[in-house]
Every structure is written in C-alpha cells, then in structure tokens.
Design a protein around this motif. Structure first.
Motif, PDB file in Angstrom:
ATOM      1  N   HIS A  88       0.172 -36.219  18.685  1.00  9.86           N
ATOM      2  CA  HIS A  88      -1.209 -35.911  18.320  1.00  9.86           C
ATOM      3  C   HIS A  88      -2.145 -37.025  18.762  1.00  9.86           C
ATOM      4  N   GLU A  89      -1.726 -38.253  18.520  1.00  6.86           N
ATOM      5  CA  GLU A  89      -2.550 -39.404  18.871  1.00  6.86           C
ATOM      6  C   GLU A  89      -2.816 -39.461  20.368  1.00  6.86           C
ATOM      7  N   VAL A  90      -1.750 -39.375  21.162  1.00  9.45           N
ATOM      8  CA  VAL A  90      -1.896 -39.527  22.615  1.00  9.45           C
ATOM      9  C   VAL A  90      -2.635 -38.334  23.229  1.00  9.45           C
ATOM     10  N   ALA A  95      -7.766 -35.468  25.190  1.00  8.55           N
ATOM     11  CA  ALA A  95      -8.713 -34.382  24.934  1.00  8.55           C
ATOM     12  C   ALA A  95     -10.091 -34.872  24.518  1.00  8.55           C
ATOM     13  N   ARG A  96     -10.147 -35.973  23.766  1.00  2.00           N
ATOM     14  CA  ARG A  96     -11.431 -36.409  23.213  1.00  2.00           C
ATOM     15  C   ARG A  96     -11.670 -37.887  23.460  1.00  2.00           C
ATOM     16  N   GLY A  97     -11.281 -38.326  24.640  1.00  2.00           N
ATOM     17  CA  GLY A  97     -11.557 -39.689  25.049  1.00  2.00           C
ATOM     18  C   GLY A  97     -12.852 -39.768  25.834  1.00  2.00           C
ATOM     19  N   ALA A 120      -5.815 -31.218  28.399  1.00  2.00           N
ATOM     20  CA  ALA A 120      -6.694 -31.472  29.546  1.00  2.00           C
ATOM     21  C   ALA A 120      -7.878 -30.512  29.503  1.00  2.00           C
ATOM     22  N   HIS A 121      -8.939 -30.882  30.192  1.00  2.00           N
ATOM     23  CA  HIS A 121     -10.193 -30.117  30.132  1.00  2.00           C
ATOM     24  C   HIS A 121     -10.284 -29.033  31.193  1.00  2.00           C
ATOM     25  N   VAL A 214     -18.741 -33.276  22.725  1.00  2.00           N
ATOM     26  CA  VAL A 214     -19.681 -32.525  21.894  1.00  2.00           C
ATOM     27  C   VAL A 214     -19.311 -31.040  21.860  1.00  2.00           C
ATOM     28  N   LEU A 215     -19.021 -30.456  23.022  1.00  2.00           N
ATOM     29  CA  LEU A 215     -18.711 -29.018  23.070  1.00  2.00           C
ATOM     30  C   LEU A 215     -17.598 -28.611  22.108  1.00  2.00           C
ATOM     31  N   PRO A 216     -16.419 -29.275  22.106  1.00  2.00           N
ATOM     32  CA  PRO A 216     -15.362 -28.810  21.210  1.00  2.00           C
ATOM     33  C   PRO A 216     -15.700 -28.973  19.735  1.00  2.00           C
ATOM     34  N   ARG A 217     -16.511 -29.962  19.413  1.00  2.00           N
ATOM     35  CA  ARG A 217     -16.904 -30.138  18.014  1.00  2.00           C
ATOM     36  C   ARG A 217     -17.894 -29.060  17.586  1.00  2.00           C
TER      37      ARG A 217
END
Length: 262
Positions: A88-90, A95-97, A120-121, A214-217
C-alpha cells in the motif's frame, strides 16, 4: 537499491523503472518492494515522469506465492506491531506522488501485478497482455490495494467476475474494460509508454501534480465539495511558467493541438 531486482535509468526528464525477476515472472516479494520503493523515491527527485515496465516476457505475475506460503506457515514472523502494508505504501508513492507514472504492460499482469499496474496513471498494453485476479483460486484475497484501485478502473461487476471465476482478460478485453488506454503490437508497449511519458513531461510540473493528486481526491468527494476543491486549485496563484505558456497561446506561439493515434 539492488539493481538485480529493479533497474533504473534516467532518460532526460523520464525515469525508466524495470521489474527484474524474469525467471519468476517478476513476482513481487519483500526485497523487490523495498527496491521499488527506493527507485520510486529516486524518480520523485530526479525525473518529471516515470515509466514502469517488466523485464522478460511478463510485466508481473503478482505475489510471490513461495513467500506467501512461508508467511502463512510461520517461517516468516509477522512484525511485533501492526503497521501499514508495504505494498500500500509503495503503490501510493506511485499513485499519489509528485510525478505521473506510465505503465508498459505485456504478458501476465495478474494479482498484485494488476494492483501495481493500476497505481500508474496511464497504462499501455501490447497484444500479449493477459490480466487476471487468481486470488480466489489460491485461497487468498487481494491485498495490494486492488479493492480500491482495480475496482474503480473496471467496476465491481467485472472485478467480482474475475475473482470468482479466475477469468483472464485478453488484450482487447483489457482495453474494453479500461485496464489499458492504449493497445499496441506485441513488443511495442515500452516504446509507446516512453513516447507518452515524453509528451507528459512537456506539461508544467504543477499541472501534472494537480492532475494526479487533485482529480482522484475529487472523485471521492460530494458534488459540492468537489467543485469547491476544484475552485481552490484553479484559483491558485499561477507560477511564471504558467503565465508564459498562456502568453504563448494568446500570441499564437504555442504548439497546436494534434490528434495522436492511440
């Protein structure tokens, strides 16, 4: 970082990160996750975009079942204190770096490999692609974020079917179910991913950060909260780079939009 498990190359603004256990179909074990974390953090500092790919004939066959069996039988002792799952961390660092990731997928992309891919995006697949979630047949459950990421990509119905029946999605089905956005001939996924990464690297760093964070949030918010957060981000003070890009467009100097083939 042990470059025998993860390879790393910087090509201009693009970091190339390769899973390198081809004899194990790039199955994920703890040492590979540790080295992947190091490579991702290095890319955060050095690169503007990263490409994730697998060496050999498969992207990733998921969890190393030998390690899973050793853990299940007590040969690997659990930590004394409960802590966040290292996958999950990695995967969240991907995903959200601070930078976008493009995944080049080929061969087996199953179980944890599909969980990694959906971190990945942008995802590119080639005609050899086979995607699956065989956990149901192994007596286990997804544990690398699949209930969140994969379900949001393909939907609950498709994911449920894949897990209950062990069905594999071929390349065309993976495109249909949005696992990949681009489908190319066998052997061309990495080239296409690098092409897309180079194009993405031309965007401003600030815009890329907002797109992937921002989009995924906003996706998780109510209608009103989403619009509020959108306004907060669109109304932020623009850096000089943004002003220069807007001026180039107004003055007719900006590169014209083109339709790029999928």
């Amino acid at each position: 970082m042990n470059e025998s498990l993860i390879t790393y190359q910087l090509d201009g603004p693009v970091a190339l990160i390769g899973l390198n256990r081809p004899d194990k179909r790039n199955a994920i074990n703890d040492p590979l996750i540790d080295d992947l974390r190091s490579a991702v953090l290095r890319a955060h500092e050095e690169a503007d975009v990263a490409v994730l790919f697998g060496h050999g004939s498969n992207f990733c066959a998921g969890l190393d079942l030998a390690e899973a069996l050793a853990r299940a039988t007590g040969q690997i002792k659990p930590p004394r204190k409960r802590r966040r799952h290292n996958w999950h961390e990695v995967f969240d660092l991907i995903a959200r770096g601070p930078i976008p990731f493009v995944a080049a997928l080929h061969g087996a992309v199953v179980g944890g490999g599909l969980e990694l891919a959906t971190a990945a995006h942008v995802r590119v697949g080639d005609e050899s692609l086979l995607c699956g979630l065989p956990e149901g047949q192994r007596g286990i459950f997804v544990g690398g974020g699949g209930t969140v990421r994969i379900q949001r990509v393909v939907g609950t119905t498709v994911m449920t079917d894949m897990m209950l029946t062990g069905r594999l999605l071929n390349a065309a089905e993976s495109l249909q179910e949005h696992v990949v956005r681009y489908l190319v001939p066998t052997g061309e996924a990495l080239n296409k991913a690098r092409e897309l990464a180079a194009r993405i690297a031309k965007n401003s760093l600030e815009t890329n950060w907002m797109i992937i964070n921002v989009l995924p949030r906003i996706h998780d918010m109510s209608h009103d909260d989403g619009l509020f957060v959108e306004q907060l981000n669109s109304a932020r003070a623009r850096p000089p780079e943004a002003e220069a890009r807007l001026r180039d467009f107004v003055d007719g100097k900006a590169e014209k939009l083109q339709r790029h083939p999928a």
